[in-house]
Design a protein around this motif. Structure first.
Motif, PDB file in Angstrom:
ATOM      1  N   ILE A  38       0.875  -1.198   0.000  1.00  0.00           N
ATOM      2  CA  ILE A  38       0.000   0.000   0.000  1.00  0.00           C
ATOM      3  C   ILE A  38       0.904   1.238   0.000  1.00  0.00           C
ATOM      4  O   ILE A  38       1.785   1.364   0.860  1.00  0.00           O
ATOM      5  CB  ILE A  38      -0.894   0.064   1.273  1.00  0.00           C
ATOM      6  N   PHE A  39       0.685   2.138  -0.963  1.00  0.00           N
ATOM      7  CA  PHE A  39       1.419   3.407  -0.984  1.00  0.00           C
ATOM      8  C   PHE A  39       0.583   4.469  -0.270  1.00  0.00           C
ATOM      9  O   PHE A  39      -0.598   4.648  -0.595  1.00  0.00           O
ATOM     10  CB  PHE A  39       1.686   3.862  -2.421  1.00  0.00           C
ATOM     11  N   VAL A  40       1.218   5.138   0.680  1.00  0.00           N
ATOM     12  CA  VAL A  40       0.500   6.169   1.448  1.00  0.00           C
ATOM     13  C   VAL A  40       1.298   7.473   1.396  1.00  0.00           C
ATOM     14  O   VAL A  40       2.334   7.594   2.064  1.00  0.00           O
ATOM     15  CB  VAL A  40       0.304   5.739   2.928  1.00  0.00           C
ATOM     16  N   PRO A  41       0.870   8.440   0.568  1.00  0.00           N
ATOM     17  CA  PRO A  41       1.609   9.701   0.503  1.00  0.00           C
ATOM     18  C   PRO A  41       1.628  10.412   1.857  1.00  0.00           C
ATOM     19  O   PRO A  41       0.773  10.140   2.716  1.00  0.00           O
ATOM     20  CB  PRO A  41       0.835  10.527  -0.540  1.00  0.00           C
ATOM     21  N   ASP A  42       2.591  11.300   2.028  1.00  0.00           N
ATOM     22  CA  ASP A  42       2.702  12.128   3.241  1.00  0.00           C
ATOM     23  C   ASP A  42       2.964  11.318   4.499  1.00  0.00           C
ATOM     24  O   ASP A  42       2.628  11.758   5.603  1.00  0.00           O
ATOM     25  CB  ASP A  42       1.437  13.002   3.448  1.00  0.00           C
ATOM     26  N   THR A  43       3.497  10.124   4.356  1.00  0.00           N
ATOM     27  CA  THR A  43       3.892   9.355   5.547  1.00  0.00           C
ATOM     28  C   THR A  43       5.367   9.011   5.428  1.00  0.00           C
ATOM     29  O   THR A  43       5.952   9.111   4.342  1.00  0.00           O
ATOM     30  CB  THR A  43       3.072   8.059   5.685  1.00  0.00           C
ATOM     31  N   VAL A  44       5.959   8.622   6.556  1.00  0.00           N
ATOM     32  CA  VAL A  44       7.393   8.298   6.560  1.00  0.00           C
ATOM     33  C   VAL A  44       7.601   6.966   7.285  1.00  0.00           C
ATOM     34  O   VAL A  44       6.730   6.540   8.063  1.00  0.00           O
ATOM     35  CB  VAL A  44       8.241   9.418   7.230  1.00  0.00           C
ATOM     36  N   PRO A  45       8.730   6.303   7.043  1.00  0.00           N
ATOM     37  CA  PRO A  45       8.969   5.025   7.694  1.00  0.00           C
ATOM     38  C   PRO A  45       8.818   5.121   9.218  1.00  0.00           C
ATOM     39  O   PRO A  45       9.275   6.089   9.827  1.00  0.00           O
ATOM     40  CB  PRO A  45      10.412   4.693   7.303  1.00  0.00           C
ATOM     41  N   ASN A  46       8.164   4.109   9.769  1.00  0.00           N
ATOM     42  CA  ASN A  46       7.878   3.979  11.205  1.00  0.00           C
ATOM     43  C   ASN A  46       6.631   4.733  11.659  1.00  0.00           C
ATOM     44  O   ASN A  46       6.297   4.687  12.841  1.00  0.00           O
ATOM     45  CB  ASN A  46       9.062   4.368  12.100  1.00  0.00           C
ATOM     46  N   ASP A  47       5.936   5.419  10.741  1.00  0.00           N
ATOM     47  CA  ASP A  47       4.621   5.975  11.103  1.00  0.00           C
ATOM     48  C   ASP A  47       3.641   4.814  11.253  1.00  0.00           C
ATOM     49  O   ASP A  47       3.663   3.875  10.448  1.00  0.00           O
ATOM     50  CB  ASP A  47       4.065   6.862   9.956  1.00  0.00           C
ATOM     51  N   GLN A  48       2.777   4.895  12.254  1.00  0.00           N
ATOM     52  CA  GLN A  48       1.649   3.959  12.376  1.00  0.00           C
ATOM     53  C   GLN A  48       0.418   4.766  11.990  1.00  0.00           C
ATOM     54  O   GLN A  48       0.147   5.788  12.623  1.00  0.00           O
ATOM     55  CB  GLN A  48       1.578   3.481  13.839  1.00  0.00           C
ATOM     56  N   VAL A  49      -0.293   4.357  10.921  1.00  0.00           N
ATOM     57  CA  VAL A  49      -1.359   5.229  10.406  1.00  0.00           C
ATOM     58  C   VAL A  49      -2.676   4.503  10.176  1.00  0.00           C
ATOM     59  O   VAL A  49      -2.714   3.277  10.018  1.00  0.00           O
ATOM     60  CB  VAL A  49      -0.952   5.888   9.053  1.00  0.00           C
ATOM     61  N   ILE A  50      -3.730   5.310  10.111  1.00  0.00           N
ATOM     62  CA  ILE A  50      -5.000   4.821   9.578  1.00  0.00           C
ATOM     63  C   ILE A  50      -5.165   5.509   8.227  1.00  0.00           C
ATOM     64  O   ILE A  50      -4.991   6.733   8.120  1.00  0.00           O
ATOM     65  CB  ILE A  50      -6.174   5.169  10.512  1.00  0.00           C
ATOM     66  N   ALA A  51      -5.426   4.709   7.197  1.00  0.00           N
ATOM     67  CA  ALA A  51      -5.500   5.281   5.853  1.00  0.00           C
ATOM     68  C   ALA A  51      -6.698   4.710   5.114  1.00  0.00           C
ATOM     69  O   ALA A  51      -7.164   3.615   5.415  1.00  0.00           O
ATOM     70  CB  ALA A  51      -4.214   4.955   5.099  1.00  0.00           C
ATOM     71  N   ARG A  52      -7.181   5.501   4.137  1.00  0.00           N
ATOM     72  CA  ARG A  52      -8.355   5.064   3.363  1.00  0.00           C
ATOM     73  C   ARG A  52      -7.902   4.733   1.937  1.00  0.00           C
ATOM     74  O   ARG A  52      -7.237   5.536   1.290  1.00  0.00           O
ATOM     75  CB  ARG A  52      -9.394   6.192   3.351  1.00  0.00           C
ATOM     76  N   VAL A  53      -8.253   3.541   1.463  1.00  0.00           N
ATOM     77  CA  VAL A  53      -7.833   3.085   0.124  1.00  0.00           C
ATOM     78  C   VAL A  53      -8.569   3.896  -0.940  1.00  0.00           C
ATOM     79  O   VAL A  53      -9.802   4.001  -0.910  1.00  0.00           O
ATOM     80  CB  VAL A  53      -8.137   1.576  -0.058  1.00  0.00           C
ATOM     81  N   ILE A  54      -7.804   4.484  -1.863  1.00  0.00           N
ATOM     82  CA  ILE A  54      -8.453   5.301  -2.901  1.00  0.00           C
ATOM     83  C   ILE A  54      -8.309   4.698  -4.299  1.00  0.00           C
ATOM     84  O   ILE A  54      -9.019   5.061  -5.216  1.00  0.00           O
ATOM     85  CB  ILE A  54      -7.937   6.757  -2.917  1.00  0.00           C
ATOM     86  N   SER A  55      -7.329   3.801  -4.474  1.00  0.00           N
ATOM     87  CA  SER A  55      -7.243   3.137  -5.778  1.00  0.00           C
ATOM     88  C   SER A  55      -6.589   1.783  -5.596  1.00  0.00           C
ATOM     89  O   SER A  55      -5.821   1.575  -4.647  1.00  0.00           O
ATOM     90  CB  SER A  55      -6.475   3.996  -6.775  1.00  0.00           C
ATOM     91  N   LEU A  56      -6.896   0.913  -6.533  1.00  0.00           N
ATOM     92  CA  LEU A  56      -6.436  -0.469  -6.387  1.00  0.00           C
ATOM     93  C   LEU A  56      -5.904  -0.976  -7.719  1.00  0.00           C
ATOM     94  O   LEU A  56      -6.573  -0.848  -8.752  1.00  0.00           O
ATOM     95  CB  LEU A  56      -7.638  -1.322  -5.940  1.00  0.00           C
ATOM     96  N   GLN A  57      -4.681  -1.489  -7.694  1.00  0.00           N
ATOM     97  CA  GLN A  57      -4.098  -2.118  -8.889  1.00  0.00           C
ATOM     98  C   GLN A  57      -3.859  -3.589  -8.556  1.00  0.00           C
ATOM     99  O   GLN A  57      -4.122  -4.025  -7.446  1.00  0.00           O
ATOM    100  CB  GLN A  57      -2.764  -1.437  -9.245  1.00  0.00           C
ATOM    101  N   LYS A  58      -3.304  -4.319  -9.546  1.00  0.00           N
ATOM    102  CA  LYS A  58      -3.100  -5.762  -9.342  1.00  0.00           C
ATOM    103  C   LYS A  58      -2.163  -6.024  -8.149  1.00  0.00           C
ATOM    104  O   LYS A  58      -2.434  -6.867  -7.306  1.00  0.00           O
ATOM    105  CB  LYS A  58      -2.490  -6.344 -10.621  1.00  0.00           C
ATOM    106  N   ASN A  59      -1.062  -5.253  -8.107  1.00  0.00           N
ATOM    107  CA  ASN A  59      -0.045  -5.562  -7.093  1.00  0.00           C
ATOM    108  C   ASN A  59       0.056  -4.569  -5.947  1.00  0.00           C
ATOM    109  O   ASN A  59       0.889  -4.738  -5.069  1.00  0.00           O
ATOM    110  CB  ASN A  59       1.332  -5.658  -7.754  1.00  0.00           C
TER     111      ASN A  59
END
Ligand SMILES: C[S@@+](CC[C@H](N)C(=O)[O-])C[C@H]1O[C@@H](n2cnc3c(N)ncnc32)[C@H](O)[C@@H]1O
Length: 460
Positions: A38-59
């Protein structure tokens, strides 16, 4: 038996909790949800986040962060008020040491993934002060409710937002843009409308020399006739300290290309003079020049080290811009030969050779993939080849020609790890071995990565 399609563990609209474990090449956080990327813009390694899925590809899927449950220790407050909206920087919310680490990892991972090359990738050479490093600003101009705006396009729109200041710009560029915007407003000069393709001033471009303080102002206009030109020049000269030249660039075409082919020097010089190491360089408006002069010196020093010249070699500098690398190496070489597609840059390169009293340099205009095969036919040979292509990397014909020419070493300077890896793979399969890579941070606060790689010919 038909193969069962593996179902993604998320759907668009799902709210998910995840830990960010890395960054992708665009500087977006990467997390895994039941092993799914999952790619989550505006986050950095070691962030624990709640995120909403906005698009979905095969991988993979993309999700927008809704809540940072536990911020990473590497997360910092972005410095710039326009961060996020502007889009010019992607990493201001990540501590600088981690930005450097990200760039080193990205180069190593990309070389491994695309080219199956595992070589030492050294720690990224960073800046002591990773701000105010850009020597060039280029901003679109528009009008909003009668007020001239000069800044950046609002995300996913063509609305231009005024830039209060840009912390990665040399302060003189920032100031020049502001002053020119005011002059355009006060003089009532007509402003270009992208939608209607009418109006006069399209873009403001400025280049500032870190060495001399010279400022070149380029006004990009939708037409040649500039009745208020003298008045504009007078105002700009009065208000912009250290201004050394004003150029009108004419671009009457629709579309995203910023500079047009025709230019008029309205006043002063049509170039700035910059210094890299002991050399001086004239840089005119349409020539490529590295945007970060302090880091350029480190980049070129590494290039010189990898070229390992003894004074006997013929060196090719392909995609040479205004001849900077060729001229930087000239004192240690028997001969340097630059090839560049932009005629104005080649003109600058020749003048720069003269300016620095360098007599063992020659420059050729044209696409490297067309010129180098001709040079080979004419009997030219190179002991060391330096390539520094644009983001799309080297043309295959060029790479093939280089392998036929059989230089001892190839030094590859790259601003795009993906095309670098692709080209190294080809060279690796055709008589060259990559030995080591050095990332140099030319673009702090952004996800852009510059790398120098040393390759050596494998003797049969
Ligand atoms: C990344 S810049 C490097 C310039 C220079 N080495 C420097 O450090 O300033 C790439 C240069 O390649 C030029 N270029 C783009 N396509 C080219 C081609 N097919 N053949 C030769 N030069 C090309 C661009 O105009 C630009 O000057």
């Amino acid at each position: 038996m038909t193969k069962q399609k593996k179902k993604a563990p998320v759907s668009i609209g799902d709210q998910i909790e995840l830990q960010i474990v890395g960054l992708n090449h665009q500087g977006e956080g990467v997390g895994r949800f039941h092993s799914f990327t999952i790619f989550v813009p505006d986050t950095v390694p070691n962030d624990q986040v709640i995120a909403r899925v906005i698009s979905l590809q095969k991988n993979y899927a993309r999700a927008l962060p809704e809540k940072i449950l536990k911020p990473s220790p590497f997360r910092i407050a972005p410095f710039c008020q326009h961060y996020g909206a502007c889009g010019g920087c992607q990493l201001q919310h990540l501590a600088y040491q981690q930005q450097l680490q990200f760039k080193q990892n990205l180069v190593a991972d990309t070389l491994k993934r695309i080219a199956q090359i595992e070589i030492p990738v050294h720690p990224t050479i960073g800046m002591a002060n990773p701000w105010q490093y850009r020597n060039k600003a280029q901003v679109p101009v528009g009008v909003e409710a009668g007020i001239v705006q000069a800044g950046f396009y609002e995300k996913r729109s063509h609305k231009i937002v005024n830039l209060a200041s840009c912390p990665i710009q040399h302060s003189a560029n920032d100031e020049t843009v502001k002053v020119v915007r005011q002059i355009l407003q006060e003089m009532g000069i007509s402003i270009y409308s992208e939608a209607n393709h009418t109006g006069f001033v399209r873009q403001i471009m400025t280049r500032t020399s870190f060495a001399t303080g010279d400022i070149l102002l380029v006004l990009v206009t939708n037409g040649r006739r500039f009745p208020q030109a003298d008045n504009f020049v007078q105002h700009a000269r009065e208000k912009i300290k250290n201004l050394t030249g004003i150029v009108q660039n004419i671009n009457t075409k629709r579309g995203n290309t910023i500079l047009g082919p025709e230019e008029v020097t309205l006043w002063g010089n049509h170039y700035i003079t910059e210094k890299i190491g002991l050399l001086q360089f004239k840089v005119s408006s349409r020539s490529f020049f590295q945007v970060n002069p302090l880091q350029t010196e480190k980049l070129y020093a590494k290039t010189k080290e990898y070229a390992a010249l003894t004074g006997q070699e013929t060196v090719f500098d392909l995609y040479c811009g205004i001849g900077t690398i060729a001229l930087y190496l000239a004192a240690q070489a028997a001969k340097v030969i630059g090839v560049e597609i932009v005629e104005a840059a080649v003109k600058d390169a020749r003048e720069n050779a003269k300016l620095n009293h360098i007599n063992n340099a020659e420059f050729h205009t044209g696409a490297a993939e067309a010129v180098v095969p001709k040079l080979l036919q004419q009997g030219y040979r190179a002991d060391v080849v330096v390539v520094d292509p644009p983001r799309k990397g080297c043309d295959k014909t060029l790479l093939k020609t280089i392998t036929i020419m059989q230089p001892k070493r190839i030094v590859y300077v790259s601003c795009n790890p993906a095309t670098l890896a692709r080209d190294l793979k080809y060279l690796n399969e055709n008589g060259y071995k990559a030995l080591e890579a050095q990332p140099v941070d030319m673009f702090p606060q952004t996800s852009h990565v510059e790398t120098v790689v040393l390759m050596s010919r494998v003797e049969n």
